[in-house]
Design an enzyme around this catalytic site. Structure first.
Site, PDB file in Angstrom:
ATOM      1  N   ASP A 179       0.822  -1.219   0.000  1.00 35.84           N
ATOM      2  CA  ASP A 179       0.000   0.000   0.000  1.00 35.84           C
ATOM      3  C   ASP A 179       0.852   1.263   0.000  1.00 35.84           C
ATOM      4  O   ASP A 179       2.016   1.249   0.417  1.00 35.84           O
ATOM      5  CB  ASP A 179      -0.867   0.037   1.263  1.00 35.84           C
ATOM      6  CG  ASP A 179      -2.018  -0.949   1.217  1.00 35.84           C
ATOM      7  OD1 ASP A 179      -2.060  -1.785   0.309  1.00 35.84           O
ATOM      8  OD2 ASP A 179      -2.870  -0.877   2.128  1.00 35.84           O
ATOM      9  N   HIS A 234       3.982  -2.371   2.927  1.00 34.87           N
ATOM     10  CA  HIS A 234       3.941  -1.007   2.359  1.00 34.87           C
ATOM     11  C   HIS A 234       5.172  -0.692   1.506  1.00 34.87           C
ATOM     12  O   HIS A 234       6.287  -1.048   1.876  1.00 34.87           O
ATOM     13  CB  HIS A 234       3.852   0.024   3.489  1.00 34.87           C
ATOM     14  CG  HIS A 234       2.553  -0.019   4.223  1.00 34.87           C
ATOM     15  ND1 HIS A 234       2.299  -0.944   5.192  1.00 34.87           N
ATOM     16  CD2 HIS A 234       1.432   0.735   4.098  1.00 34.87           C
ATOM     17  CE1 HIS A 234       1.059  -0.760   5.648  1.00 34.87           C
ATOM     18  NE2 HIS A 234       0.516   0.255   5.000  1.00 34.87           N
TER      19      HIS A 234
HETATM   20 ZN    ZN Z   1      -2.376   3.071   3.330  1.00 39.30          ZN
END
Ligand code: ZN
Length: 240
Positions: free
Chosen positions: A51, A197
């Site tokens: 993400d 991430h």
């Molecule tokens: Zn996020």
């Protein structure tokens, strides 16, 4: 007001707040609408998701590791990052990874109107389409937070919400690469959707450090392979 009435009102308030917290904030909750938390087991598949990118240099470094191991992943990108680094999104597409929408500015969806949510989602769809020619079907809420109206906005667009079942908590500063590996693998099993991430909330360049995620990735991949599981894109969990 008698004490009994006061007590009941407090009790109801606590219950409403607890229910709101559960519905909006607990990653696996389905209270406000359907969200995919894990895939169906039985085929030995797990999905690796990243993400908040794309972000230099981490997205390139992650893509290098994925290429080395022949692993397919899914990237939930922020529109703002796509506008800043279109070449990185192009590389994600060229290397056959899946792409999802993660809002434009990485906003909390708490208390947001449907209009504001539409704006965040559509602006990101347009940014992604400008680079890839495609409009994603998958959406991940920033911080995993859902709010009222979100699911009708997604339905209007034929989009599906994707949460996660496992994470290395790689946004927590004190977690070193070994911690990220251990936390990711702790409950990992057939059907898991892993959250990691390659960016940080669409922050300015230089404010982001995901070198530990990059360092943790080879050990995560090797352990998953040793368990006899294979990596697939999130889309494979959506089709029967
Ligand atoms: Zn996020």
């Amino acid at each position: 007001m008698s004490f009994a009435v006061f007590f009941v009102i407090i009790l109801i308030l606590v219950w409403v707040v607890a229910l709101l917290y559960y519905g909006c904030s607990v990653p696996s909750s389905q209270l406000l609408g359907p969200a995919l938390v894990r895939g169906t087991a039985g085929k030995g598949r797990v999905a690796l998701t990243f993400d908040d990118g794309p972000t230099p240099p981490y997205t390139d470094q992650i893509l290098d590791v994925l290429r080395k191991y022949g692993v397919t992943a899914t990237f939930f990108v922020n529109g703002k990052q796509v506008d800043r680094y279109p070449d990185l999104l192009r590389r994600i597409q060229q290397e056959h990874h899946a792409i999802g929408n993660h809002t434009y500015h990485h906003i909390f969806l708490y208390l947001k109107t449907k209009g504001r949510m539409r704006q965040e989602i559509d602006r990101t769809q347009e940014a992604i389409e400008r680079v890839t020619g495609l409009r994603p079907r998958i959406f991940r809420c920033p911080y995993g937070i859902r709010w009222f109206g979100l699911f009708s906005v997604l339905r209007e667009r034929g989009m599906v919400a994707i949460q996660w079942s496992d994470t290395g908590f790689d946004w927590v500063k004190k977690n070193k690469p070994a911690d990220i590996v251990q936390k990711t693998l702790k409950n990992l099993r057939d059907g898991s959707i892993i959250l990691l991430h390659d960016g940080c909330g669409a922050k300015e360049p230089g404010e982001v450090d995901h070198s530990f995620t990059v360092e943790a990735l080879p050990a995560i991949i090797e352990n998953v392979h040793r368990k006899g599981l294979k990596f697939v894109s999130v889309h494979e969990f959506l089709s029967p």
